[in-house]
Design an enzyme around this catalytic site. Structure first.
Site, PDB file in Angstrom:
ATOM      1  N   HIS A  64      18.148  89.834  52.211  1.00  0.00           N
ATOM      2  CA  HIS A  64      19.185  88.802  52.400  1.00  0.00           C
ATOM      3  C   HIS A  64      20.582  89.398  52.404  1.00  0.00           C
ATOM      4  O   HIS A  64      21.514  88.808  51.838  1.00  0.00           O
ATOM      5  CB  HIS A  64      19.081  87.706  51.325  1.00  0.00           C
ATOM      6  CG  HIS A  64      17.917  86.788  51.538  1.00  0.00           C
ATOM      7  ND1 HIS A  64      17.953  85.721  52.402  1.00  0.00           N
ATOM      8  CD2 HIS A  64      16.669  86.794  51.002  1.00  0.00           C
ATOM      9  CE1 HIS A  64      16.779  85.093  52.381  1.00  0.00           C
ATOM     10  NE2 HIS A  64      15.983  85.736  51.546  1.00  0.00           N
ATOM     11  N   ASP A  66      21.408  91.426  55.465  1.00  0.00           N
ATOM     12  CA  ASP A  66      21.719  91.801  56.862  1.00  0.00           C
ATOM     13  C   ASP A  66      22.713  90.821  57.469  1.00  0.00           C
ATOM     14  O   ASP A  66      23.653  91.216  58.161  1.00  0.00           O
ATOM     15  CB  ASP A  66      20.446  91.954  57.728  1.00  0.00           C
ATOM     16  CG  ASP A  66      19.546  90.729  57.761  1.00  0.00           C
ATOM     17  OD1 ASP A  66      19.747  89.785  56.968  1.00  0.00           O
ATOM     18  OD2 ASP A  66      18.621  90.701  58.613  1.00  0.00           O
ATOM     19  N   SER A 166       7.436  89.104  59.230  1.00  0.00           N
ATOM     20  CA  SER A 166       8.172  88.901  60.467  1.00  0.00           C
ATOM     21  C   SER A 166       7.321  88.703  61.721  1.00  0.00           C
ATOM     22  O   SER A 166       7.544  89.321  62.760  1.00  0.00           O
ATOM     23  CB  SER A 166       9.142  90.066  60.667  1.00  0.00           C
ATOM     24  OG  SER A 166      10.182  89.603  61.436  1.00  0.00           O
ATOM     25  N   ASP A 211      14.937  92.203  61.437  1.00  0.00           N
ATOM     26  CA  ASP A 211      13.550  92.157  61.905  1.00  0.00           C
ATOM     27  C   ASP A 211      13.442  92.627  63.352  1.00  0.00           C
ATOM     28  O   ASP A 211      12.531  93.373  63.721  1.00  0.00           O
ATOM     29  CB  ASP A 211      12.995  90.729  61.801  1.00  0.00           C
ATOM     30  CG  ASP A 211      13.165  90.164  60.408  1.00  0.00           C
ATOM     31  OD1 ASP A 211      13.494  90.948  59.492  1.00  0.00           O
ATOM     32  OD2 ASP A 211      12.985  88.954  60.232  1.00  0.00           O
ATOM     33  N   TYR A 263      16.561  79.243  53.548  1.00  0.00           N
ATOM     34  CA  TYR A 263      17.210  80.376  54.217  1.00  0.00           C
ATOM     35  C   TYR A 263      18.630  80.055  54.691  1.00  0.00           C
ATOM     36  O   TYR A 263      19.596  80.731  54.334  1.00  0.00           O
ATOM     37  CB  TYR A 263      16.343  80.831  55.406  1.00  0.00           C
ATOM     38  CG  TYR A 263      16.787  82.159  55.946  1.00  0.00           C
ATOM     39  CD1 TYR A 263      16.227  83.343  55.477  1.00  0.00           C
ATOM     40  CD2 TYR A 263      17.810  82.241  56.878  1.00  0.00           C
ATOM     41  CE1 TYR A 263      16.663  84.573  55.953  1.00  0.00           C
ATOM     42  CE2 TYR A 263      18.252  83.452  57.356  1.00  0.00           C
ATOM     43  CZ  TYR A 263      17.669  84.619  56.887  1.00  0.00           C
ATOM     44  OH  TYR A 263      18.121  85.823  57.349  1.00  0.00           O
TER      45      TYR A 263
HETATM   46  C1  GLA Z   1      14.238  87.135  57.323  1.00  0.00           C
HETATM   47  C2  GLA Z   1      15.346  87.298  58.349  1.00  0.00           C
HETATM   48  C3  GLA Z   1      16.032  88.644  58.198  1.00  0.00           C
HETATM   49  C4  GLA Z   1      16.472  88.877  56.747  1.00  0.00           C
HETATM   50  C5  GLA Z   1      15.329  88.585  55.777  1.00  0.00           C
HETATM   51  C6  GLA Z   1      15.756  88.637  54.350  1.00  0.00           C
HETATM   52  O1  GLA Z   1      13.225  88.027  57.581  1.00  0.00           O
HETATM   53  O2  GLA Z   1      14.847  87.164  59.649  1.00  0.00           O
HETATM   54  O3  GLA Z   1      17.105  88.719  59.086  1.00  0.00           O
HETATM   55  O4  GLA Z   1      17.609  88.131  56.459  1.00  0.00           O
HETATM   56  O5  GLA Z   1      14.749  87.327  56.018  1.00  0.00           O
HETATM   57  O6  GLA Z   1      16.183  89.920  54.023  1.00  0.00           O
END
Ligand code: GLA
Length: 491
Positions: A64, A66, A166, A211, A263
């Site tokens: 969390h 990026d 992802s 991701d 999120y």
């Molecule tokens: C998801 C989002 C990423 C990142 C993570 C948490 O995977 O797609 O961009 O923010 O959560 O680190």
């Protein structure tokens, strides 16, 4: 750490053999491609012209942050999304099927301007995100104008959905590559990582670029320190005598479904924290409104420790309500400052208020841990030190960012009790997977102990079966990023 200068400048490889994708593909992998080609042929009456493949990822540290502009440290994994594609000159439509009949097919117009139907949460939304992304990029970059053609797509995915590995970005990236390839287009990895990050937001989540970057730029054998604005990667060599073990806690967390209370709420909280800090630090109205991330605040005060100190001085514990934030930043209707519908949805639905101090402290401390972890890998220190950073990351996610859940905490504890050097949740959290660092000689022990302490009761209760175990608890190595495969032979 070795700089792979230019990695974002190279193009996604187009290969002609499964060996170039997976190293030594198993018979199961070969069979999977044969089955996908068959499914394509059954649905569309001819063989596909190629396959676009993009992997999922496990994030080793840097959660969390990026979307706040800070570097993260993921690696691509062997689980992936594969899109078999072919141009259809006559249909004038995009037909999207799935080799797994549980995922229903859908047909779309070819207009790149169409909206992604976020109210439906259909799996094909990620395909359409990738589709739109290609044409958005063409338009933004002022390149040649390309007429959309009818497409037939058949998909097979092995990244479990809602697992924090992802699956969504793997599908979005593989779809974008298939669309590009079908239209005879090729862009650099950096360009694709950048536009797939933006276009996945059509699905309703405001995710950062981790991701997509690692799915496109991952490489076998190395993790990547990914920097943003612009996207760059540096190779990180992991300790040779260790492995990463992934465990799925079995609580499913679909990012898009819960976006406005999880999120996207965190994304908004971070921006509100940055605006409040900006005002306290003397920013003008205009500057406050333009402040996007906590990294903007760090840049303003000059370094991370001053940014942390400012957060501790100017932010309070517990919740802020909208009125308090409005009073501090002195901008009427701060809701209007947020232009994206996703952020507006968060602000309109919010009943709890916003936690600004704890979110900020997580972001700043986690950003620091990423660099400590990367430096420790480069200096080949005792891997136990890496475990300490991973444990610190989990604790910060749990207590400050509140993105863990009881099942993840239990699984992380089970890994540590079994002898892992460190363990943490990975990905967005609130369910999904944990990742543990384990000495090579203890991998079997850890797998068998965690199998007993965490999974045996779940098998007994019928949550999973013994046969599911290899898919929910496994050791993994860094694997290759995205490729386009052009072949009809999988032997
Ligand atoms: C998801 C989002 C990423 C990142 C993570 C948490 O995977 O797609 O961009 O923010 O959560 O680190």
């Amino acid at each position: 750490m070795v700089a792979t200068a230019g990695a974002p400048d190279v193009h996604v490889p187009v290969v002609s053999s499964l060996d170039d994708v997976y190293g030594s593909p198993t018979e199961e992998t070969r069979e999977r491609y044969r089955a996908l080609a068959d499914a394509f042929e059954r649905a569309y009456g001819r063989a596909p012209s190629g396959f676009a493949r993009a992997p999922g990822r496990v994030n080793l540290i840097g959660e969390h942050i990026d979307y706040e502009g800070y570097s993260v440290l993921p690696m691509a994994i062997g689980l992936d999304a594969v899109v078999a594609y072919g141009v259809n000159e006559t249909s004038g439509k995009i037909r999207v099927g799935n080799a797994n009949p549980e995922y229903t097919e859908k047909t779309f117009e070819t207009s790149p301007g169409q909206d992604v139907d976020t109210s439906s949460l259909h799996w094909t939304n990620y395909v359409m995100c990738g589709y739109k992304g290609v044409f958005d990029f063409l338009e933004e970059s002022g390149g040649k104008s390309v007429e959309p053609v009818g497409l037939d797509l058949m998909i097979d995915g092995t990244v479990p959905t809602g697992s924090g590995l992802s699956s969504s970005s793997a599908l979005c990236c593989a779809s974008a590559l298939a669309v590009m390839s079908a239209h005879g287009l090729s862009f650099t990895k950096g360009e694709i990582a950048d536009f797939t990050c933006k276009c996945e937001r059509y699905s309703g989540t405001q995710s950062g670029g981790m991701d997509q970057a690692i799915s496109i730029m991952g490489e076998a054998g190395v993790a990547k320190l990914v920097d943003f604005n612009p996207i760059q990667t540096n190779d990180v060599y992991l300790p040779e005598n260790c492995a990463f073990v992934i465990g799925n806690c079995l609580a499913v967390s679909n990012k898009a479904e819960t976006a406005h209370e999880r999120y996207n709420l965190r994304v908004v909280e971070c921006r509100l924290a940055a605006m409040v800090l900006g005002r306290k630090l003397g920013m003008s109205d205009e500057e406050v409104v333009e402040t996007q991330t906590l990294q903007d605040i760090e840049k303003r005060v000059g370094n991370m420790s001053s940014a942390k100190a400012a957060a501790e001085e100017y932010l309070h514990d517990g919740y802020y309500d909208a009125r308090e934030i409005e009073e501090i930043i002195g901008v009427d209707a701060f809701l209007d400052v947020f232009s994206s519908p996703a952020s507006k949805a968060v602000l309109n639905h919010n009943v709890t208020g916003y936690k600004l101090l704890s979110r900020t402290l997580h972001v700043y401390s986690e950003a620091g841990r990423v660099h400590l972890f990367a430096a420790a890998c480069a200096m080949k220190v005792d891997p136990a030190e890496l475990g300490v950073y991973m444990n610190g990351s989990h604790e910060s996610c749990r207590a400050l960012y509140e993105c863990s859940c009881p099942e993840l905490d239990e699984l992380v504890d089970a890994f540590r009790a079994a002898g892992a050097l460190g363990a943490r949740l990975t990905g967005a959290g609130w369910g999904g997977c944990a990742v543990a660092l384990v000495s090579m000689d203890k991998v079997q022990d850890v797998l068998s102990q965690v199998g007993k302490t965490y999974y045996a009761s779940r098998i007994a209760n019928g949550v999973i079966t013994e046969d599911d175990m290899s898919a929910v608890l496994f050791a993994t190595l860094p694997s290759n990023g995205a490729v386009v495969l052009k072949t009809t032979s999988f032997d």
